[in-house]
Write a protein that holds these residues in place. Structure first.
Motif, PDB file in Angstrom:
ATOM      1  N   ALA A   1       0.952  -1.262   0.013  1.00 41.28           N
ATOM      2  CA  ALA A   1      -0.105   0.032   0.103  1.00 41.28           C
ATOM      3  C   ALA A   1       0.793   1.332  -0.164  1.00 41.28           C
ATOM      4  CB  ALA A   1      -0.790   0.076   1.377  1.00 41.28           C
ATOM      5  N   ILE A   2       1.972   1.236   0.758  1.00 40.70           N
ATOM      6  CA  ILE A   2       2.908   2.189   0.758  1.00 40.70           C
ATOM      7  C   ILE A   2       4.469   1.858   0.199  1.00 40.70           C
ATOM      8  CG2 ILE A   2       4.154   3.902   1.992  1.00 40.70           C
ATOM      9  CD1 ILE A   2       1.616   4.167   3.830  1.00 40.70           C
ATOM     10  N   SER A   3       4.759   1.948  -0.985  1.00 40.16           N
ATOM     11  CA  SER A   3       6.042   1.333  -1.400  1.00 40.16           C
ATOM     12  C   SER A   3       6.419   2.358  -2.587  1.00 40.16           C
ATOM     13  CB  SER A   3       5.604  -0.062  -1.807  1.00 40.16           C
ATOM     14  OG  SER A   3       5.193  -0.081  -3.042  1.00 40.16           O
ATOM     15  N   PRO A   4       7.738   2.094  -2.815  1.00 41.91           N
ATOM     16  CA  PRO A   4       8.104   2.778  -3.955  1.00 41.91           C
ATOM     17  C   PRO A   4       7.446   2.069  -5.267  1.00 41.91           C
ATOM     18  CG  PRO A   4       9.960   2.207  -2.582  1.00 41.91           C
ATOM     19  CD  PRO A   4       8.917   1.363  -2.265  1.00 41.91           C
ATOM     20  N   GLN A   5       7.809   2.899  -6.383  1.00 39.36           N
ATOM     21  CA  GLN A   5       7.442   2.027  -7.610  1.00 39.36           C
ATOM     22  C   GLN A   5       8.588   1.321  -8.497  1.00 39.36           C
ATOM     23  OE1 GLN A   5       5.620   5.224 -10.007  1.00 39.36           O
ATOM     24  NE2 GLN A   5       3.852   5.410  -8.740  1.00 39.36           N
ATOM     25  N   TYR A   6       8.131   0.454  -8.917  1.00 39.05           N
ATOM     26  CA  TYR A   6       9.416  -0.401  -9.366  1.00 39.05           C
ATOM     27  C   TYR A   6       9.106  -0.888 -10.915  1.00 39.05           C
ATOM     28  CZ  TYR A   6      10.418  -1.511  -4.350  1.00 39.05           C
ATOM     29  OH  TYR A   6      10.767  -1.234  -3.292  1.00 39.05           O
ATOM     30  N   LYS A   7      10.015  -0.713 -11.860  1.00 38.46           N
ATOM     31  CA  LYS A   7       9.921  -0.901 -13.492  1.00 38.46           C
ATOM     32  C   LYS A   7      10.536  -2.300 -13.692  1.00 38.46           C
ATOM     33  CE  LYS A   7      10.262   2.353 -16.171  1.00 38.46           C
ATOM     34  NZ  LYS A   7      10.872   3.558 -17.232  1.00 38.46           N
ATOM     35  N   TYR A   8       9.574  -3.205 -14.575  1.00 39.37           N
ATOM     36  CA  TYR A   8      10.097  -4.333 -14.692  1.00 39.37           C
ATOM     37  C   TYR A   8       9.864  -4.545 -16.302  1.00 39.37           C
ATOM     38  CZ  TYR A   8       9.960  -5.928  -9.933  1.00 39.37           C
ATOM     39  OH  TYR A   8      10.441  -5.842  -8.504  1.00 39.37           O
ATOM     40  N   TRP A   9      10.658  -5.499 -16.904  1.00 38.74           N
ATOM     41  CA  TRP A   9      10.531  -5.723 -18.370  1.00 38.74           C
ATOM     42  C   TRP A   9      10.387  -7.192 -18.617  1.00 38.74           C
ATOM     43  CZ3 TRP A   9      10.831  -1.700 -22.205  1.00 38.74           C
ATOM     44  CH2 TRP A   9      11.177  -0.693 -21.624  1.00 38.74           C
ATOM     45  N   GLY A  10       9.708  -7.403 -19.658  1.00 35.15           N
ATOM     46  CA  GLY A  10       9.736  -8.694 -20.093  1.00 35.15           C
ATOM     47  C   GLY A  10      10.741  -9.330 -20.817  1.00 35.15           C
ATOM     48  N   GLN A  11      10.937 -10.303 -21.364  1.00 37.87           N
ATOM     49  CA  GLN A  11      12.039 -10.853 -22.024  1.00 37.87           C
ATOM     50  C   GLN A  11      11.993 -10.348 -23.617  1.00 37.87           C
ATOM     51  OE1 GLN A  11       9.373 -12.625 -21.456  1.00 37.87           O
ATOM     52  NE2 GLN A  11       8.855 -14.072 -23.047  1.00 37.87           N
ATOM     53  N   GLY A  12      10.721 -10.277 -24.173  1.00 38.00           N
ATOM     54  CA  GLY A  12      10.578  -9.876 -25.578  1.00 38.00           C
ATOM     55  C   GLY A  12       9.896 -10.909 -26.285  1.00 38.00           C
ATOM     56  N   THR A  13       9.184 -10.603 -27.433  1.00 37.84           N
ATOM     57  CA  THR A  13       8.665 -11.488 -28.211  1.00 37.84           C
ATOM     58  C   THR A  13       8.816 -10.909 -29.936  1.00 37.84           C
ATOM     59  OG1 THR A  13       6.716 -12.914 -28.885  1.00 37.84           O
ATOM     60  CG2 THR A  13       6.546 -10.798 -27.995  1.00 37.84           C
TER      61      THR A  13
END
Length: 121
Positions: A103-115
């Motif tokens: 509920a209270i946290s930083p934002q994190y960015k993630y990536w997939g492996q690609g297609t």
């Protein structure tokens, strides 16, 4: 940790359609924004389309009217319907998500492996 898994890429003739999916799993409290990027050989990665939690969407000019981004929050899944495909759409397509893990946290960015999407002319 969060995992993004893309599917739906392939080879299609110009004028055809493909539907990409991106399923997010792991320690997700909320998904702030999801997006599709693509990278063609010898070119920089570019934003194709994005969708925020409210459902508002954004597209790069070259795909407007041909691509449709959507998301199903009940499944933590995002889609990209690609119609009227052109040879210049050929690229590796990557899923991207910005998430929070509490509920209270930083934002994190993630990536997939690609297609890979290949459009033959």
């Amino acid at each position: 940790q969060v995992q993004l898994v893309e599917s739906g890429g392939g080879l299609v003739q110009a004028g055809g359609s493909l539907r990409l999916s991106c399923a997010a799993s792991g320690s997700i409290f909320s998904i702030v924004v999801m997006a599709w990027y693509r990278q063609a050989p010898g070119k920089q990665r570019e934003l194709v389309a994005s969708i925020i939690s409210s459902g508002r969407t954004n597209y790069r000019d070259s795909v407007k009217g041909r691509f449709t981004i959507s998301r199903d929050d009940s499944k933590n899944t995002m889609y990209l319907q690609m119609d009227s495909l052109k040879s210049e759409d050929t690229a590796v397509y990557y899923c991207n998500a910005v998430v929070t893990t509490a509920a209270i946290s930083p934002q994190y960015k993630y990536w997939g492996q690609g297609t890979q999407v290949t459009v033959s002319s």
